[in-house]
Design an enzyme around this catalytic site. Structure first.
Site, PDB file in Angstrom:
ATOM      1  N   ALA A 241      90.592   1.978  40.137  1.00  9.13           N
ATOM      2  CA  ALA A 241      91.743   1.820  39.262  1.00  9.13           C
ATOM      3  C   ALA A 241      91.186   1.543  37.869  1.00  9.13           C
ATOM      4  CB  ALA A 241      92.588   0.653  39.740  1.00  9.13           C
TER       5      ALA A 241
ATOM      6  N   GLY B 153      89.932   1.679  43.855  1.00 10.48           N
ATOM      7  CA  GLY B 153      91.077   2.580  43.991  1.00 10.48           C
ATOM      8  C   GLY B 153      90.667   4.007  44.331  1.00 10.48           C
TER       9      GLY B 153
ATOM     10  N   GLU C 260      90.219   3.986  47.939  1.00  8.02           N
ATOM     11  CA  GLU C 260      91.552   3.804  48.523  1.00  8.02           C
ATOM     12  C   GLU C 260      92.354   5.111  48.466  1.00  8.02           C
ATOM     13  OE1 GLU C 260      91.990   0.275  45.935  1.00  8.02           O
ATOM     14  OE2 GLU C 260      92.745  -0.735  47.718  1.00  8.02           O
TER      15      GLU C 260
ATOM     16  N   GLU D 122      86.008  -4.671  44.370  1.00 10.43           N
ATOM     17  CA  GLU D 122      86.947  -5.525  43.623  1.00 10.43           C
ATOM     18  C   GLU D 122      86.520  -6.988  43.591  1.00 10.43           C
ATOM     19  OE1 GLU D 122      87.770  -3.253  45.888  1.00 10.43           O
ATOM     20  OE2 GLU D 122      89.440  -2.034  45.148  1.00 10.43           O
TER      21      GLU D 122
HETATM   22  C1  HXC Z   1      87.947   2.007  33.650  1.00 12.87           C
HETATM   23  C2  HXC Z   1      85.862   2.906  33.964  1.00 12.87           C
HETATM   24  C3  HXC Z   1      85.901   2.572  35.337  1.00 12.87           C
HETATM   25  C4  HXC Z   1      87.070   1.930  35.841  1.00 12.87           C
HETATM   26  C5  HXC Z   1      84.006   3.508  34.922  1.00 12.87           C
HETATM   27  N1  HXC Z   1      84.683   3.472  33.760  1.00 12.87           N
HETATM   28  N2  HXC Z   1      84.731   2.951  35.903  1.00 12.87           N
HETATM   29  N3  HXC Z   1      86.881   2.624  33.126  1.00 12.87           N
HETATM   30  N4  HXC Z   1      88.053   1.662  34.959  1.00 12.87           N
HETATM   31  N5  HXC Z   1      87.218   1.616  37.134  1.00 12.87           N
HETATM   32  C6  HXC Z   1      84.243   3.969  32.449  1.00 12.87           C
HETATM   33  C7  HXC Z   1      83.172   3.071  31.852  1.00 12.87           C
HETATM   34  O1  HXC Z   1      83.766   1.961  31.216  1.00 12.87           O
HETATM   35  C8  HXC Z   1      82.521   4.017  30.860  1.00 12.87           C
HETATM   36  O2  HXC Z   1      83.350   4.134  29.725  1.00 12.87           O
HETATM   37  C9  HXC Z   1      82.572   5.357  31.593  1.00 12.87           C
HETATM   38  O3  HXC Z   1      83.602   5.232  32.586  1.00 12.87           O
HETATM   39  C10 HXC Z   1      81.267   5.686  32.302  1.00 12.87           C
HETATM   40  O4  HXC Z   1      80.940   4.597  33.157  1.00 12.87           O
HETATM   41  P1  HXC Z   1      79.505   3.845  33.111  1.00 12.87           P
HETATM   42  O5  HXC Z   1      79.716   2.500  33.684  1.00 12.87           O
HETATM   43  O6  HXC Z   1      78.912   3.942  31.762  1.00 12.87           O
HETATM   44  O7  HXC Z   1      78.669   4.765  34.108  1.00 12.87           O
HETATM   45  P2  HXC Z   1      77.434   4.329  35.026  1.00 12.87           P
HETATM   46  O8  HXC Z   1      76.529   3.395  34.275  1.00 12.87           O
HETATM   47  O9  HXC Z   1      76.868   5.591  35.557  1.00 12.87           O
HETATM   48  O10 HXC Z   1      78.057   3.470  36.221  1.00 12.87           O
HETATM   49  C11 HXC Z   1      78.954   4.088  37.158  1.00 12.87           C
HETATM   50  C12 HXC Z   1      79.670   3.001  37.995  1.00 12.87           C
HETATM   51  C13 HXC Z   1      80.334   1.988  37.031  1.00 12.87           C
HETATM   52  C14 HXC Z   1      78.668   2.285  38.895  1.00 12.87           C
HETATM   53  C15 HXC Z   1      80.689   3.716  38.856  1.00 12.87           C
HETATM   54  O11 HXC Z   1      81.117   2.718  36.060  1.00 12.87           O
HETATM   55  C16 HXC Z   1      81.241   1.007  37.706  1.00 12.87           C
HETATM   56  O12 HXC Z   1      80.778   0.073  38.326  1.00 12.87           O
HETATM   57  N6  HXC Z   1      82.559   1.198  37.539  1.00 12.87           N
HETATM   58  C17 HXC Z   1      83.548   0.251  38.020  1.00 12.87           C
HETATM   59  C18 HXC Z   1      83.667   0.368  39.508  1.00 12.87           C
HETATM   60  C19 HXC Z   1      84.704  -0.615  40.025  1.00 12.87           C
HETATM   61  O13 HXC Z   1      84.560  -1.835  39.914  1.00 12.87           O
HETATM   62  N7  HXC Z   1      85.802  -0.073  40.587  1.00 12.87           N
HETATM   63  C20 HXC Z   1      86.843  -0.879  41.082  1.00 12.87           C
HETATM   64  C21 HXC Z   1      87.898  -1.056  40.043  1.00 12.87           C
HETATM   65  S1  HXC Z   1      89.189  -2.127  40.601  1.00 12.87           S
HETATM   66  P3  HXC Z   1      82.766   3.929  28.232  1.00 12.87           P
HETATM   67  O14 HXC Z   1      83.991   3.995  27.389  1.00 12.87           O
HETATM   68  O15 HXC Z   1      82.047   2.641  28.242  1.00 12.87           O
HETATM   69  O16 HXC Z   1      81.846   5.114  28.072  1.00 12.87           O
HETATM   70  C22 HXC Z   1      90.020  -1.201  41.670  1.00 12.87           C
HETATM   71  C23 HXC Z   1      90.896  -1.882  42.635  1.00 12.87           C
HETATM   72  C24 HXC Z   1      92.252  -2.021  42.222  1.00 12.87           C
HETATM   73  O17 HXC Z   1      89.903  -0.027  41.751  1.00 12.87           O
HETATM   74  C25 HXC Z   1      92.967  -3.033  43.032  1.00 12.87           C
HETATM   75  C26 HXC Z   1      92.723  -4.408  42.638  1.00 12.87           C
HETATM   76  C27 HXC Z   1      93.073  -4.763  41.248  1.00 12.87           C
END
Ligand code: HXC
Length: 257
Positions: free
Chosen positions: A65, A108, A111, A131
């Site tokens: 998400a 997400g 999911e 999360e």
């Molecule tokens: C918003 C995101 C994002 C996310 C990545 N990006 N994941 N933006 N929401 N979930 C954006 C980054 O901010 C970045 O933008 C660009 O995408 C590229 O990501 P990087 O992190 O620079 O890439 P990398 O270093 O290769 O790492 C990849 C990754 C990492 C390991 C997948 O992006 C990551 O850990 N993402 C978050 C994963 C996560 O926690 N997902 C769960 C979300 S909560 P910029 O602008 O900086 O270039 C969820 C649950 C919802 O989904 C329900 C409970 C609330």
């Protein structure tokens, strides 16, 4: 129909939907949800379409998400708007949807893949519910669907540590139906979808409904429901055609009736 966050293409009777926010690793924001709900409602309503494939990019199916969209929200905002409840609409798609996952399917993203009917994984796929690392918990059904897909031990391990699981582990655990080389993923998913789209449409709907019932009912209720739907299919013209075609050693010619 063109959308801001997804690409939609018809390949014969298969609708291919591609998440298209590569700059955010396909993070799922409200615009993606609105686009997907619209595209999948149209897919369900289009009699020329029999099965859909939902895919992302090479690096990410979806990295979760959209954290940037959620970060400033408070309890009243989340509870008041019933945040994420809209995704239930996606799960009400009646025709089959195959998730074709390459790269990250996190939070997400994992999911959403699990909301599809089954998952084909590229050898590059990585699944996770991270999360907990953000001090929250899955909110789009992850804790429930992952536990049903892989059992308590692995679901707890994934949700409590936030670690990622590669394609092979995911296949061993039963999260994905099979693994294909990344370069062949979409082609293989579309081929599989075309096979499904080539079946009698009412029997496809029934089969999907039946397998889903296994997760909502007792065994006795599920078996009873199965038997009734099985009986019901004998009221269709396609059942007559399907069995006649078998006896006459020819392919079935379906009317969807
Ligand atoms: C918003 C995101 C994002 C996310 C990545 N990006 N994941 N933006 N929401 N979930 C954006 C980054 O901010 C970045 O933008 C660009 O995408 C590229 O990501 P990087 O992190 O620079 O890439 P990398 O270093 O290769 O790492 C990849 C990754 C990492 C390991 C997948 O992006 C990551 O850990 N993402 C978050 C994963 C996560 O926690 N997902 C769960 C979300 S909560 P910029 O602008 O900086 O270039 C969820 C649950 C919802 O989904 C329900 C409970 C609330």
């Amino acid at each position: 129909m063109s959308y801001e966050t997804i690409l939609v293409e018809q390949r014969g009777a298969v609708t291919l939907v591609t998440l298209n926010r590569p700059q955010a690793l396909n993070a799922l924001n409200s615009a993606v949800l609105a686009d997907l709900l619209d595209a999948f409602a149209k897919f369900d309503a289009d009699a020329s379409q029999g099965c859909a494939v939902l895919t992302g990019g090479e690096k990410a199916f979806a990295a979760g998400a959209d954290i940037k969209e959620m970060s400033s929200q408070g309890f009243a905002d989340m509870y008041g708007s019933n945040f994420f409840a809209g995704w239930e609409g996606f799960t009400r798609t009646r025709k089959p949807v195959i998730a074709a996952v390459a790269g990250f399917a996190l939070g997400g993203g994992c999911e959403l893949a699990m909301m599809c009917d089954f998952i084909l994984a590229a050898d590059t796929a990585k699944f996770g519910q991270p999360e907990v690392k953000l001090a929250v918990a899955p909110g789009m059904g992850g804790s429930q669907r992952l536990a049903r897909a892989v059992g308590k031990a692995k679901a707890m391990d994934m949700c409590l540590t936030g670690r990622m699981m590669g394609a092979e582990e995911a296949e061993r655990a039963g999260l994905v139906s099979r693994i294909v080389p990344a370069a062949d993923l979409v082609e293989e998913a579309v081929k599989t979808a075309a096979t499904i789209a080539g079946m009698a449409p009412l029997s496809v709907l029934a089969n999907k409904e039946l397998v889903n019932a296994a997760f909502e009912t007792t065994l006795a209720q599920g078996v009873q429901f199965e038997r009734r739907l099985f009986h019901g299919l004998f009221g269709t013209a396609d059942q007559k055609e399907g069995m006649a075609a078998f006896v006459e050693k020819r392919p079935g010619n379906w009317t969807g009736k």
